[in-house]
Write an enzyme that holds these catalytic residues in place. Structure first.
Site, PDB file in Angstrom:
ATOM      1  N   LYS A   3      34.055 -91.125  22.992  1.00  0.00           N
ATOM      2  CA  LYS A   3      33.955 -90.807  24.422  1.00  0.00           C
ATOM      3  C   LYS A   3      34.203 -92.059  25.245  1.00  0.00           C
ATOM      4  O   LYS A   3      33.961 -93.171  24.785  1.00  0.00           O
ATOM      5  CB  LYS A   3      32.546 -90.285  24.731  1.00  0.00           C
ATOM      6  CG  LYS A   3      32.367 -88.819  24.428  1.00  0.00           C
ATOM      7  CD  LYS A   3      31.110 -88.323  25.087  1.00  0.00           C
ATOM      8  CE  LYS A   3      30.788 -86.902  24.701  1.00  0.00           C
ATOM      9  NZ  LYS A   3      29.395 -86.554  25.047  1.00  0.00           N
TER      10      LYS A   3
ATOM     11  N   ARG B 172      17.156 -78.331  32.620  1.00  0.00           N
ATOM     12  CA  ARG B 172      17.339 -78.095  34.052  1.00  0.00           C
ATOM     13  C   ARG B 172      17.567 -76.605  34.265  1.00  0.00           C
ATOM     14  O   ARG B 172      16.762 -75.792  33.886  1.00  0.00           O
ATOM     15  CB  ARG B 172      18.507 -78.932  34.567  1.00  0.00           C
ATOM     16  CG  ARG B 172      18.165 -80.378  34.733  1.00  0.00           C
ATOM     17  CD  ARG B 172      19.379 -81.233  34.842  1.00  0.00           C
ATOM     18  NE  ARG B 172      20.139 -81.195  33.602  1.00  0.00           N
ATOM     19  CZ  ARG B 172      21.227 -81.895  33.359  1.00  0.00           C
ATOM     20  NH1 ARG B 172      21.716 -82.651  34.281  1.00  0.00           N
ATOM     21  NH2 ARG B 172      21.833 -81.821  32.206  1.00  0.00           N
TER      22      ARG B 172
ATOM     23  N   SER C 145      24.006 -86.872  35.651  1.00  0.00           N
ATOM     24  CA  SER C 145      24.772 -88.128  35.689  1.00  0.00           C
ATOM     25  C   SER C 145      26.173 -87.848  36.205  1.00  0.00           C
ATOM     26  O   SER C 145      26.761 -88.648  36.938  1.00  0.00           O
ATOM     27  CB  SER C 145      24.844 -88.750  34.293  1.00  0.00           C
ATOM     28  OG  SER C 145      23.556 -89.070  33.844  1.00  0.00           O
TER      29      SER C 145
ATOM     30  N   HIS D 115      15.981 -88.432  34.956  1.00  0.00           N
ATOM     31  CA  HIS D 115      15.645 -89.031  33.653  1.00  0.00           C
ATOM     32  C   HIS D 115      14.351 -89.848  33.759  1.00  0.00           C
ATOM     33  O   HIS D 115      13.473 -89.734  32.904  1.00  0.00           O
ATOM     34  CB  HIS D 115      16.755 -89.984  33.191  1.00  0.00           C
ATOM     35  CG  HIS D 115      18.066 -89.340  32.853  1.00  0.00           C
ATOM     36  ND1 HIS D 115      19.258 -89.805  33.348  1.00  0.00           N
ATOM     37  CD2 HIS D 115      18.384 -88.292  32.045  1.00  0.00           C
ATOM     38  CE1 HIS D 115      20.258 -89.082  32.863  1.00  0.00           C
ATOM     39  NE2 HIS D 115      19.763 -88.145  32.084  1.00  0.00           N
TER      40      HIS D 115
END
Ligand code: ADP
Length: 174
Positions: free
Chosen positions: A50, A99, A137, A26
């Protein structure tokens, strides 16, 4: 308050994400984003449905600590639809990182949906920096849970925050 019909600024990009926690991938993307845009808002998603490892406030604090103050860089939070937030901030661009191929389908779906809702806001992608392709993450949280090495994966303040939250990993078996 800016007027509703005020044009969106192409110089301003919003870089949204969960950042649970921020990783070196990041950070690299944020620096590259700042080379392209005059202003970059790192926007931490607050999603009450969440249960992240770090609270929204903790995630914001970690990002601020990890990134030296720099003109044009801002860290903020948002809740609800990302495009509404981008429009409110008068940002023309949503910046996302890509990615491996696995990111593609999800990102394509989201970019298309966002385009449908607010056609004036464009999603732009930057490829992950070399060496960060497999960094997420989630993988960082897993490594941290088992006490694995974190130094090359996340900024030093995040290593400390992970150790404080999760400890040093399970005790070795005798
Ligand atoms: P989200 O839950 O929205 O995917 P993340 O915090 O996982 O939030 O990621 C935020 C953004 O950063 C996404 O665009 C993601 O593709 C990108 N990103 C995640 N990891 C990396 C990395 N290692 N290198 C570059 N970009 C990344």
């Amino acid at each position: 308050m800016p007027r509703k019909d005020q044009p969106l600024s192409s110089r301003l990009a919003v870089y949204p994400g969960s950042f649970d926690p921020i990783t070196n991938g990041h950070v690299e993307l944020i620096y590259r984003g700042l080379e392209v845009f005059d202003r970059l808002v790192v926007a931490v998603a607050h999603n009450p449905r969440k249960t992240p490892l770090f609270t929204t406030e903790e995630r914001v604090t970690m990002i601020r600590e990890a990134l030296p103050a720099r003109s044009g860089l801002e860290v903020d939070t948002f809740e609800g639809l990302l495009v509404d937030y981008a429009r409110r901030r008068k940002a023309r661009v949503i910046l996302r990182g890509l990615r491996a191929v696995a990111d593609f389908e999800y990102e394509l779906q989201m970019a298309n949906m966002n385009k449908k809702i607010v056609p004036a806001v464009e999603t732009l992608f930057m490829m992950t920096g070399e060496g960060y392709f497999f960094l997420s993450s989630q993988s960082v949280r897993e490594v941290a849970t088992f006490g694995g090495p974190l130094d090359d994966l996340v900024p030093a303040n995040v290593v400390r925050a992970l150790r404080a939250k999760l400890g040093d990993g399970p005790a070795p078996k005798r």
